[in-house]
Design a protein around this motif. Structure first.
Motif, PDB file in Angstrom:
ATOM      1  N   GLY A  23       0.846  -1.184   0.000  1.00 14.03           N
ATOM      2  CA  GLY A  23       0.000   0.000   0.000  1.00 14.03           C
ATOM      3  C   GLY A  23       0.886   1.241   0.000  1.00 14.03           C
ATOM      4  N   LYS A  24       0.388   2.301  -0.589  1.00 10.49           N
ATOM      5  CA  LYS A  24       1.167   3.532  -0.661  1.00 10.49           C
ATOM      6  C   LYS A  24       0.199   4.703  -0.735  1.00 10.49           C
ATOM      7  CE  LYS A  24       5.333   5.109  -2.985  1.00 10.49           C
ATOM      8  NZ  LYS A  24       6.267   4.840  -4.077  1.00 10.49           N
ATOM      9  N   ASP A  25       0.500   5.778  -0.045  1.00  8.59           N
ATOM     10  CA  ASP A  25      -0.338   6.976  -0.127  1.00  8.59           C
ATOM     11  C   ASP A  25      -0.292   7.538  -1.536  1.00  8.59           C
ATOM     12  OD1 ASP A  25      -1.046   6.856   2.552  1.00  8.59           O
ATOM     13  OD2 ASP A  25       0.598   8.166   3.194  1.00  8.59           O
ATOM     14  N   PHE A  26      -1.421   8.043  -1.988  1.00  5.46           N
ATOM     15  CA  PHE A  26      -1.509   8.582  -3.343  1.00  5.46           C
ATOM     16  C   PHE A  26      -0.452   9.659  -3.589  1.00  5.46           C
ATOM     17  CE2 PHE A  26      -3.001  11.571  -6.516  1.00  5.46           C
ATOM     18  CZ  PHE A  26      -3.225  10.713  -7.585  1.00  5.46           C
ATOM     19  N   GLU A  27      -0.234  10.506  -2.619  1.00  4.58           N
ATOM     20  CA  GLU A  27       0.719  11.617  -2.768  1.00  4.58           C
ATOM     21  C   GLU A  27       2.151  11.134  -2.984  1.00  4.58           C
ATOM     22  OE1 GLU A  27      -1.371  11.312   0.020  1.00  4.58           O
ATOM     23  OE2 GLU A  27      -2.897  12.500  -1.009  1.00  4.58           O
ATOM     24  N   ASP A  28       2.426   9.886  -2.622  1.00  9.09           N
ATOM     25  CA  ASP A  28       3.777   9.337  -2.753  1.00  9.09           C
ATOM     26  C   ASP A  28       3.992   8.544  -4.043  1.00  9.09           C
ATOM     27  OD1 ASP A  28       4.469  10.424  -0.271  1.00  9.09           O
ATOM     28  OD2 ASP A  28       3.782   8.640   0.794  1.00  9.09           O
ATOM     29  N   LEU A  29       2.938   8.395  -4.859  1.00  7.77           N
ATOM     30  CA  LEU A  29       3.090   7.668  -6.123  1.00  7.77           C
ATOM     31  C   LEU A  29       4.005   8.443  -7.058  1.00  7.77           C
ATOM     32  CD1 LEU A  29      -0.565   6.495  -6.832  1.00  7.77           C
ATOM     33  CD2 LEU A  29       1.336   5.132  -5.959  1.00  7.77           C
ATOM     34  N   GLN A  30       4.750   7.692  -7.873  1.00  3.51           N
ATOM     35  CA  GLN A  30       5.691   8.311  -8.799  1.00  3.51           C
ATOM     36  C   GLN A  30       5.470   7.795 -10.216  1.00  3.51           C
ATOM     37  OE1 GLN A  30       9.690   7.687  -7.390  1.00  3.51           O
ATOM     38  NE2 GLN A  30       9.176   8.315  -5.320  1.00  3.51           N
ATOM     39  N   LEU A  31       5.808   8.635 -11.159  1.00  6.58           N
ATOM     40  CA  LEU A  31       5.761   8.271 -12.569  1.00  6.58           C
ATOM     41  C   LEU A  31       6.600   7.017 -12.773  1.00  6.58           C
ATOM     42  CD1 LEU A  31       4.598   9.553 -15.190  1.00  6.58           C
ATOM     43  CD2 LEU A  31       6.880  10.482 -15.585  1.00  6.58           C
ATOM     44  N   GLY A  32       6.089   6.062 -13.522  1.00  2.79           N
ATOM     45  CA  GLY A  32       6.823   4.837 -13.821  1.00  2.79           C
ATOM     46  C   GLY A  32       6.550   3.693 -12.875  1.00  2.79           C
ATOM     47  N   GLU A  33       5.939   3.962 -11.717  1.00  2.00           N
ATOM     48  CA  GLU A  33       5.623   2.860 -10.814  1.00  2.00           C
ATOM     49  C   GLU A  33       4.512   2.012 -11.427  1.00  2.00           C
ATOM     50  OE1 GLU A  33       6.461   3.635  -6.276  1.00  2.00           O
ATOM     51  OE2 GLU A  33       4.997   5.107  -7.036  1.00  2.00           O
ATOM     52  N   VAL A  34       4.531   0.747 -11.107  1.00  2.96           N
ATOM     53  CA  VAL A  34       3.495  -0.170 -11.576  1.00  2.96           C
ATOM     54  C   VAL A  34       2.478  -0.303 -10.447  1.00  2.96           C
ATOM     55  CG1 VAL A  34       2.999  -2.524 -12.316  1.00  2.96           C
ATOM     56  CG2 VAL A  34       5.095  -1.385 -13.091  1.00  2.96           C
ATOM     57  N   ILE A  35       1.220  -0.017 -10.774  1.00  2.00           N
ATOM     58  CA  ILE A  35       0.176  -0.082  -9.753  1.00  2.00           C
ATOM     59  C   ILE A  35      -0.833  -1.171 -10.077  1.00  2.00           C
ATOM     60  CG2 ILE A  35       0.388   2.337  -9.095  1.00  2.00           C
ATOM     61  CD1 ILE A  35      -2.257   2.835 -10.707  1.00  2.00           C
ATOM     62  N   ILE A  36      -1.519  -1.600  -9.048  1.00  2.00           N
ATOM     63  CA  ILE A  36      -2.640  -2.517  -9.189  1.00  2.00           C
ATOM     64  C   ILE A  36      -3.876  -1.675  -8.908  1.00  2.00           C
ATOM     65  CG2 ILE A  36      -3.795  -4.564  -8.267  1.00  2.00           C
ATOM     66  CD1 ILE A  36      -0.141  -4.244  -7.706  1.00  2.00           C
ATOM     67  N   PHE A  37      -4.832  -1.696  -9.824  1.00  2.00           N
ATOM     68  CA  PHE A  37      -6.023  -0.879  -9.635  1.00  2.00           C
ATOM     69  C   PHE A  37      -7.267  -1.612 -10.106  1.00  2.00           C
ATOM     70  CE2 PHE A  37      -4.439   0.130 -13.855  1.00  2.00           C
ATOM     71  CZ  PHE A  37      -5.570   0.253 -14.643  1.00  2.00           C
ATOM     72  N   LYS A  38      -8.404  -1.117  -9.639  1.00  2.00           N
ATOM     73  CA  LYS A  38      -9.680  -1.693 -10.044  1.00  2.00           C
ATOM     74  C   LYS A  38     -10.402  -0.693 -10.941  1.00  2.00           C
ATOM     75  CE  LYS A  38     -11.695  -0.138  -5.719  1.00  2.00           C
ATOM     76  NZ  LYS A  38     -12.343  -0.462  -4.481  1.00  2.00           N
ATOM     77  N   THR A  39     -11.263  -1.225 -11.786  1.00  2.00           N
ATOM     78  CA  THR A  39     -12.046  -0.405 -12.692  1.00  2.00           C
ATOM     79  C   THR A  39     -13.374  -1.103 -12.966  1.00  2.00           C
ATOM     80  OG1 THR A  39     -12.126   0.558 -14.909  1.00  2.00           O
ATOM     81  CG2 THR A  39     -10.861  -1.441 -14.675  1.00  2.00           C
ATOM     82  N   SER A  40     -14.366  -0.328 -13.292  1.00  2.00           N
ATOM     83  CA  SER A  40     -15.663  -0.927 -13.605  1.00  2.00           C
ATOM     84  C   SER A  40     -15.638  -1.633 -14.961  1.00  2.00           C
ATOM     85  CB  SER A  40     -16.756   0.144 -13.592  1.00  2.00           C
ATOM     86  OG  SER A  40     -16.467   1.149 -14.534  1.00  2.00           O
TER      87      SER A  40
END
Length: 187
Positions: free
Chosen positions: A105-122
């Motif tokens: 887990g990571k705070d949104f404010e700490d996300l950086q360009l190029g990081e790979v994220i896991i996300f959900k979408t409808s």
């Protein structure tokens, strides 16, 4: 009572029957799903601490990085990302279907360009694992390394849809889930 537990123990650990194997597998799955993964999720701060890669959207194929970049650079330059930046991104060589990804887990404010994220979408029922190519006010845009363009659903992913950030790639470990899903889909 003692005899019953001894019989169960012998059945699970010493019996070579397919019934014993099946019972052991069920116990391992239940313990993993309902005890180990939730505990790991609390420790890592995410609801999905381990994710199986179910598509080829991040696969760089058999190309080395320079060859891959030569073929894909235009798709990243439109986001202002150059080769040197990309090489410094975590998981810059992508990953393959059947790999397992450990996330935190990571705070949104700490996300950086190029990081790979896991996300959900409808747009899909399963989580998506893609690279951040844009960061806005309360949203990010992602793209799969093996996709020519962004999908519409990944253009503006709100912060509340982000489940975790990929940190470690475990090659081939995701095939347990992927193989099971592919078998179920064929039935």
């Amino acid at each position: 009572m003692k005899t019953t537990w001894k019989e169960i123990w012998n059945f699970l650990w010493k019996d070579d029957s397919w019934e014993s194997l099946l019972a052991s597998a069920v116990i391992v799955l239940i313990v993993g799903k309902f005890i180990l993964l939730p505990v790991l999720g609390v420790i890592l701060g995410t609801q999905l601490p381990v994710v199986a890669v179910v598509s080829n959207s991040m696969d760089h194929g058999v190309l080395d990085f320079d060859q891959w970049w030569e073929q894909n650079q235009e798709h990243y330059r439109e986001f202002g990302i150059n080769k040197e930046e990309f090489q410094n991104f975590q998981l810059s060589n992508g990953f393959k279907k059947g790999d397992a990804i450990v996330s935190i887990g990571k705070d949104f404010e700490d996300l950086q360009l190029g990081e790979v994220i896991i996300f959900k979408t409808s747009a899909r029922t399963d989580p998506i694992i893609h690279r951040i190519v844009k960061i806005g006010d309360g949203w990010v845009g992602t793209k799969g390394d093996n996709n020519l363009n962004q999908f519409t659903f990944e253009n503006r992913i709100p912060s509340e849809n982000i489940i975790g950030v990929a940190k470690v790639r475990a090659p081939l470990f995701g095939w347990v889930k992927v193989g099971f899903l592919e078998l179920v889909n064929k039935i």
